[in-house]
Write a protein that holds these residues in place. Structure first.
Motif, PDB file in Angstrom:
ATOM      1  N   LYS A 265      32.478  60.219  52.838  1.00 11.38           N
ATOM      2  CA  LYS A 265      31.771  59.142  53.518  1.00 11.38           C
ATOM      3  C   LYS A 265      32.391  58.892  54.892  1.00 11.38           C
ATOM      4  CE  LYS A 265      30.081  56.454  49.580  1.00 11.38           C
ATOM      5  NZ  LYS A 265      30.278  55.213  48.794  1.00 11.38           N
ATOM      6  N   VAL A 266      31.532  58.910  55.916  1.00 15.08           N
ATOM      7  CA  VAL A 266      31.962  58.455  57.235  1.00 15.08           C
ATOM      8  C   VAL A 266      31.757  56.940  57.225  1.00 15.08           C
ATOM      9  CG1 VAL A 266      31.728  60.561  58.558  1.00 15.08           C
ATOM     10  CG2 VAL A 266      29.696  59.222  58.117  1.00 15.08           C
ATOM     11  N   SER A 267      32.714  56.297  56.619  1.00 13.14           N
ATOM     12  CA  SER A 267      32.664  54.851  56.386  1.00 13.14           C
ATOM     13  C   SER A 267      34.077  54.312  56.505  1.00 13.14           C
ATOM     14  CB  SER A 267      32.125  54.562  54.974  1.00 13.14           C
ATOM     15  OG  SER A 267      32.990  55.147  53.984  1.00 13.14           O
ATOM     16  N   GLY A 268      34.197  53.001  56.616  1.00 14.61           N
ATOM     17  CA  GLY A 268      35.513  52.391  56.632  1.00 14.61           C
ATOM     18  C   GLY A 268      36.360  52.736  57.840  1.00 14.61           C
ATOM     19  N   LEU A 269      35.742  53.285  58.889  1.00 17.80           N
ATOM     20  CA  LEU A 269      36.525  53.662  60.066  1.00 17.80           C
ATOM     21  C   LEU A 269      36.871  52.465  60.945  1.00 17.80           C
ATOM     22  CD1 LEU A 269      34.832  57.038  61.031  1.00 17.80           C
ATOM     23  CD2 LEU A 269      36.861  56.623  59.625  1.00 17.80           C
TER      24      LEU A 269
END
Length: 361
Positions: A260-264
């Motif tokens: 997941k490209v998330s939480g960056l």
């Protein structure tokens, strides 16, 4: 390149009501409901590791429900959501299934995005894990897998969510993990970056289980100092980035792993925290996260990346619109196609979580 014409799936959101449901942070929320203390002042009384992880306590002190998400999403064309478990604190063996039941009761899909799938909480190393998994599935047909809070950091100044290191490689965890394979459920892995090799080993041992890496492995301190020594200076951050690159590439070599490209925009990455209500501009956020995103695209490809906002956890740093835009901009910079954009923001999540196509018409 933009999201026009795409029915977006936000594959990583949280819903909670710390005042009406049992959460790890419910006690603080209830206390501050009755004490006339400003949230910012109260936050200064909490341990530093908690302050660095959340940055702004506001969202944790109040319910965050479908209408709140709809307001935060703004003009982003989100049509379906994947809810991820978050710190349900019931003590009974099957208590975490109550979170699934509660989320299923929320008013999604009325004037808010539809609920497309859910990931329940559970620990394969605990007795009764199989019964808990079945309880989740009984609570809602939208359950697609389990997440275990295994993030553990060697720096005692960085907040850990598991009591001990090495949970993913323990015999108790591995013995219970087969339950997910038997029921054809996926596993959501949220770890800190130094734990990525453990996720790789798990993926190798259970090639039949789809593993979804949350937040690209959360390299705490990659953008600035956190804890006691993590990311303390540019040299330390450079070393952290190099190790993260190598370990993520090794994990991406496992075909049963998605990321997941998330939480960056999680504060624990070492972001500068802007004034409340003023999300980090896209250009500034892009400058920080672009190297991470480029590497993720290099090793996973658009075919195995999934976007998620991680709201409201990321809200102190960014907005949902800005979170999505930096991914769009990186893909455009790489000469990405409309098909790849659709994969990252819709198709991959729809396939991984078996989301009803009618929700995305």
């Amino acid at each position: 390149m933009d999201l026009a014409g795409i029915s977006v799936v936000d594959a990583h959101i949280h819903q909670w009501d710390p005042l009406g449901t049992p959460r790890e942070f419910s006690a603080a929320a209830k206390l501050l409901r009755y004490l006339p203390l400003p949230a910012d002042f109260a936050a200064r009384l909490t341990p530093r590791r908690d302050r660095e992880f959340i940055a702004d306590p506001t969202a944790y002190l109040h319910p965050y429900l479908p209408a709140d998400y709809r307001s935060d999403a703004g003009e982003v064309p989100v049509e379906a959501l994947v809810h991820i478990e978050v710190e349900w604190a019931g003590r009974a063996p099957a208590a975490k299934a109550d979170e699934t039941r509660w989320v299923a009761s929320l008013p999604f899909g009325v004037d808010t995005p539809a609920l497309g799938a859910m990931i329940g909480g559970g620990d394969p190393s605990r007795l009764g894990f199989a019964d808990l998994v079945d309880a989740h599935r009984s609570a809602s047909p939208l359950v697609r897998g389990i997440r275990t809070m295994v993030a553990h950091h060697p720096d005692p100044g960085v907040r850990s969510f598991a009591e001990d290191p090495g949970v993913l490689t323990s015999s108790a965890f591995l013995n219970g993990f087969g339950v997910l394979a038997d029921r054809e459920l996926l596993f959501e892995a949220w770890v800190y970056s130094h734990q990525l090799p453990e996720v790789t080993a798990l993926a190798q041992r259970f090639p039949e289980v789809t593993i979804v890496l949350n937040h690209l492995g959360t390299p705490a301190g990659i953008f600035g100092p956190v804890g006691r020594t993590t990311g303390a200076d540019p040299a330390a951050r450079h070393e952290l980035f190099g190790r993260w690159r190598e370990d993520l590439a090794a994990l991406a070599a496992q075909p049963n792993v998605l990321a997941k490209v998330s939480g960056l925009a999680m504060p624990i990455l070492g972001h500068l925290v802007p004034v409340r209500g003023n999300p980090t501009p896209v250009a500034a956020l892009l400058e920080r996260v672009a190297p991470l995103l480029h590497h993720a695209f290099d090793v996973f490809g658009a075919q195995r990346l999934i976007w998620g906002s991680n709201f409201p956890i990321d809200k102190p740093i960014t907005s949902i619109a800005n979170s999505a835009q930096v991914v769009v901009d990186v893909l455009a910079d790489r000469g990405g196609s409309a098909l790849e954009l659709d994969q990252v923001f819709r198709t991959n999540a729809q396939r991984a979580y078996a989301i009803d196509a009618e929700l995305l018409a």
